[in-house]
Design a protein around this motif. Sequence first.
Motif, PDB file in Angstrom:
ATOM      1  N   LYS A 113       0.801  -1.220   0.000  1.00  0.00           N
ATOM      2  CA  LYS A 113       0.000   0.000   0.000  1.00  0.00           C
ATOM      3  C   LYS A 113       0.836   1.275   0.000  1.00  0.00           C
ATOM      4  O   LYS A 113       0.331   2.363   0.276  1.00  0.00           O
ATOM      5  N   ASN A 114       2.107   1.120  -0.306  1.00  0.00           N
ATOM      6  CA  ASN A 114       3.003   2.271  -0.412  1.00  0.00           C
ATOM      7  C   ASN A 114       4.276   1.772  -1.082  1.00  0.00           C
ATOM      8  O   ASN A 114       4.432   0.573  -1.320  1.00  0.00           O
ATOM      9  N   PHE A 147       3.024   1.949  10.651  1.00  0.00           N
ATOM     10  CA  PHE A 147       2.234   1.838   9.421  1.00  0.00           C
ATOM     11  C   PHE A 147       1.673   0.429   9.250  1.00  0.00           C
ATOM     12  O   PHE A 147       0.493   0.246   8.941  1.00  0.00           O
ATOM     13  N   LEU A 148       2.514  -0.580   9.463  1.00  0.00           N
ATOM     14  CA  LEU A 148       2.071  -1.964   9.312  1.00  0.00           C
ATOM     15  C   LEU A 148       0.988  -2.313  10.333  1.00  0.00           C
ATOM     16  O   LEU A 148       0.027  -3.025  10.025  1.00  0.00           O
ATOM     17  N   GLN A 194      -1.124  -0.172  11.629  1.00  0.00           N
ATOM     18  CA  GLN A 194      -2.348   0.511  11.182  1.00  0.00           C
ATOM     19  C   GLN A 194      -3.035  -0.267  10.067  1.00  0.00           C
ATOM     20  O   GLN A 194      -4.268  -0.317   9.993  1.00  0.00           O
ATOM     21  N   GLN A 195      -2.243  -0.858   9.194  1.00  0.00           N
ATOM     22  CA  GLN A 195      -2.779  -1.616   8.062  1.00  0.00           C
ATOM     23  C   GLN A 195      -3.111  -3.057   8.429  1.00  0.00           C
ATOM     24  O   GLN A 195      -3.544  -3.832   7.573  1.00  0.00           O
ATOM     25  N   LYS A 196      -2.873  -3.407   9.714  1.00  0.00           N
ATOM     26  CA  LYS A 196      -3.132  -4.772  10.199  1.00  0.00           C
ATOM     27  C   LYS A 196      -2.335  -5.808   9.397  1.00  0.00           C
ATOM     28  O   LYS A 196      -2.848  -6.869   9.004  1.00  0.00           O
ATOM     29  N   LEU A 197      -1.072  -5.484   9.133  1.00  0.00           N
ATOM     30  CA  LEU A 197      -0.173  -6.369   8.397  1.00  0.00           C
ATOM     31  C   LEU A 197       0.921  -6.881   9.320  1.00  0.00           C
ATOM     32  O   LEU A 197       1.469  -6.122  10.127  1.00  0.00           O
ATOM     33  N   TYR A 254       9.538  -5.954   4.022  1.00  0.00           N
ATOM     34  CA  TYR A 254       8.937  -4.632   4.191  1.00  0.00           C
ATOM     35  C   TYR A 254       9.955  -3.599   4.668  1.00  0.00           C
ATOM     36  O   TYR A 254       9.647  -2.404   4.725  1.00  0.00           O
TER      37      TYR A 254
END
Length: 291
Positions: free
Chosen positions: A191-192, A236-237, A239-242, A248
């Motif tokens: 996503k980025n 970030f991860l 927040q994205q539930k990754l 990464y």
Amino acid sequence: MDESKLKYLLKLIDDPSNEVYEAIEPQIVDQGFDALAILEKTWESSLNEMVQERTKKIISIIQFNSLKMNLSDWVKSGATDILLGTYLIAKYQYPDLEFKEISDKVGKISHDIWLEINPNLTALEKVKVINHIFFDIHKFSGNTLNYYAPKNSFINEVLDAKKGSPISLAIIYSAVSQQLNIPIYGINLPKNFILAYIDELSTLSLAEGDHNEKVLFYLNPFNRGLVFNKTEIDVFLKQQKLKPQASYYLPCSNVNIVVRLINNLIASYKQLVQAEKIEDLNELLRIIEEA
């Protein structure tokens, strides 16, 4: 190319029978890239709409076959030049595009940075110079108003408009840096797409262990080269539930970058409901996988 055979086949291209055309089309295609000049001359000189349509179709098939071959060769040769890889993707939409047009524009940015930079600067100081030239002088920025447009994934469009997606800006930024022997590489973050400045004294091996310590810091080219650290990626991860993965945080290969670029284009054309382009791009992905 058998020029006499090609001219004979072209005489049959105005036959109204679809069966005749379907028989000669693959034979003309087999004449390959060298036949394009004669085909283009036929297309330009003919007033017959059917001949123009058929000729244009054959030209497109030959150009696409040539693109697939060149993309396969790029992968098999090591995919060392990210500009060449992204140029080949741009040739899908712009078959007459010349690589020199891309390399000259990127070279101009590199030269402008070279004039302002010296090897005694720290990594952060070098990035400050790059950011100034890239974003302030050459006016690159993220295309936030038309984020999903296909043009954001074609390097010639981005170099002309000075606007692009995270990955297209990252490609140009990293290519410029690497031309100056500044070790900035792409990170395939979901996503980025971001960049990493690698410790110049280290050798990064993605196949062994945890090399996060080799990354001095990260940059976000979509946010004017903003510098940040590993903690921001962690946040970030989350927040994205990754779930965090080594990939990464570490540089990816040029092949991975081109695959990501193609997938971005597929997503763009899905929004535009262009099934033929989606099919073509999926074929390019298969070519890369096979290579």
